[in-house]
Motif scaffolding. Sequence first.
Motif, mmCIF file in Angstrom:
data_model
loop_
_atom_site.group_PDB
_atom_site.id
_atom_site.type_symbol
_atom_site.label_atom_id
_atom_site.label_comp_id
_atom_site.label_asym_id
_atom_site.label_seq_id
_atom_site.Cartn_x
_atom_site.Cartn_y
_atom_site.Cartn_z
ATOM 1 N N MET A 1 0.835 -1.203 0.000
ATOM 2 C CA MET A 1 0.000 0.000 0.000
ATOM 3 C C MET A 1 0.869 1.252 0.000
ATOM 4 S SD MET A 1 -2.881 1.253 2.772
ATOM 5 C CE MET A 1 -1.681 1.909 3.943
ATOM 6 N N THR A 2 0.499 2.221 -0.797
ATOM 7 C CA THR A 2 1.218 3.494 -0.839
ATOM 8 C C THR A 2 0.848 4.329 0.381
ATOM 9 O OG1 THR A 2 1.255 3.482 -3.245
ATOM 10 C CG2 THR A 2 1.572 5.605 -2.164
ATOM 11 N N ARG A 3 1.840 4.766 1.112
ATOM 12 C CA ARG A 3 1.623 5.569 2.321
ATOM 13 C C ARG A 3 1.836 7.051 2.002
ATOM 14 N NH1 ARG A 3 6.389 3.336 5.591
ATOM 15 N NH2 ARG A 3 7.232 3.772 3.519
ATOM 16 N N TRP A 4 0.932 7.883 2.505
ATOM 17 C CA TRP A 4 1.076 9.318 2.288
ATOM 18 C C TRP A 4 0.833 10.065 3.596
ATOM 19 C CZ3 TRP A 4 -3.269 12.564 2.875
ATOM 20 C CH2 TRP A 4 -4.515 11.910 2.936
ATOM 21 N N GLY A 5 1.418 11.260 3.660
ATOM 22 C CA GLY A 5 1.290 12.047 4.879
ATOM 23 C C GLY A 5 1.259 13.533 4.587
ATOM 24 N N ILE A 6 0.920 14.304 5.624
ATOM 25 C CA ILE A 6 0.791 15.756 5.528
ATOM 26 C C ILE A 6 1.679 16.394 6.585
ATOM 27 C CG2 ILE A 6 -0.787 17.722 5.791
ATOM 28 C CD1 ILE A 6 -3.076 15.832 4.989
ATOM 29 N N VAL A 7 2.376 17.457 6.194
ATOM 30 C CA VAL A 7 3.108 18.273 7.152
ATOM 31 C C VAL A 7 2.488 19.665 7.171
ATOM 32 C CG1 VAL A 7 4.887 18.835 5.429
ATOM 33 C CG2 VAL A 7 5.365 19.158 7.863
ATOM 34 N N SER A 8 2.279 20.198 8.370
ATOM 35 C CA SER A 8 1.615 21.493 8.525
ATOM 36 C C SER A 8 2.254 22.274 9.658
ATOM 37 C CB SER A 8 0.125 21.313 8.843
ATOM 38 O OG SER A 8 -0.549 20.603 7.832
ATOM 39 N N THR A 9 2.227 23.599 9.515
ATOM 40 C CA THR A 9 2.562 24.510 10.611
ATOM 41 C C THR A 9 1.329 25.360 10.839
ATOM 42 O OG1 THR A 9 4.914 24.523 10.046
ATOM 43 C CG2 THR A 9 4.089 26.353 11.385
ATOM 44 N N ILE A 10 0.734 25.259 12.027
ATOM 45 C CA ILE A 10 -0.625 25.748 12.234
ATOM 46 C C ILE A 10 -0.721 26.671 13.437
ATOM 47 C CG2 ILE A 10 -2.999 25.050 12.789
ATOM 48 C CD1 ILE A 10 -2.444 22.398 11.363
ATOM 49 N N LYS A 11 -1.419 27.777 13.237
ATOM 50 C CA LYS A 11 -1.845 28.628 14.333
ATOM 51 C C LYS A 11 -3.350 28.824 14.175
ATOM 52 C CE LYS A 11 -1.098 33.142 16.538
ATOM 53 N NZ LYS A 11 -0.349 34.430 16.462
#
Length: 310
Positions: free
Chosen positions: A1-11
């Motif tokens: 299975m192809t794994r994917w992710g998200i990176v965020s900098t959040i306020k």
Amino acid sequence: MTRWGIVSTIKAPKAEILDFAAYHLELGAQRLYIHLDDPDPDTLAMLKTHPKIRAFACDDAYWRKQGVKRPAKHQARQTFNATRIYRRKAEVDWLIHMDVDEFLWPEGRVDQRLGALPAATLCARVRPFEALAGDGTGFKGFIPAGPEREAVVERLYPRFGAFVKGGFLSHLAGKLFVRTGLGDLTVKIHNVFRGEEMNPAEVELDDIRLLHCHAKSWEHWLSAFRYRLDHGSYRAELAPARARDKGGLTLHEVLSTIHQVEGETGLRAFYDELCADTPRLRAALQAEGLLHQCDLGLAEKLQKQFPDLG
């Protein structure tokens, strides 16, 4: 299975952060790397309870540990954090940088779509669909660059369309999925760089939309107006929608003038034409094939991913 992710900098408020996280976990994200730009202990603690979330409090201790002075601009902090995560040992096959008001809307499964890309494809772009400020289900479609774009925009927005690129108040660039393992890549907000090479082996993913909830209501838009004008998507250094010699003005210039001459009344007229979920705008978008209905179903997804919220 192809794994994917998200990176965020959040306020953002806790509720918005958890909605964003729950939605994408339900969509199949294997990892969410969430950097809290102004860390709230309760939000941090709740995020850390989820096994697929890596949460970071970007406080003074965090920046000391990174060995750098905290960048003054939030865009630079986003770039630093996204690049740091990309260069770590990969836990996913594809990584995308996103903001808390952005939601992926695929026609099928994200992992299957990414997994079907040829091995030579290194970057995959998703284009934005900008929300109408109303019940949260109406979105303007992306108008591709080309000879017809300006005419379509001016039909949709007869007073202000000439000053708003593509009819969107925020970005048209979208965001990039990037295949991991490409070395010392630098991840910026809308593009990536491998040395001097920008967006190597890039393709467009027409079957995954990036729903962007830029304006949720008049009050929400107005409360963010000054910050966006000074530091965000309406800031002075961004280019005008059309060339200067063709009468182009930046959005910063247009909105500053409206604010100075007409005050909030003028800003409300601008908002009503460009953002408000009105029968007029819905009909105009429908006529151009640009009205899209997307119900994010946030409450149900939040309950599934964070049942301890009660």
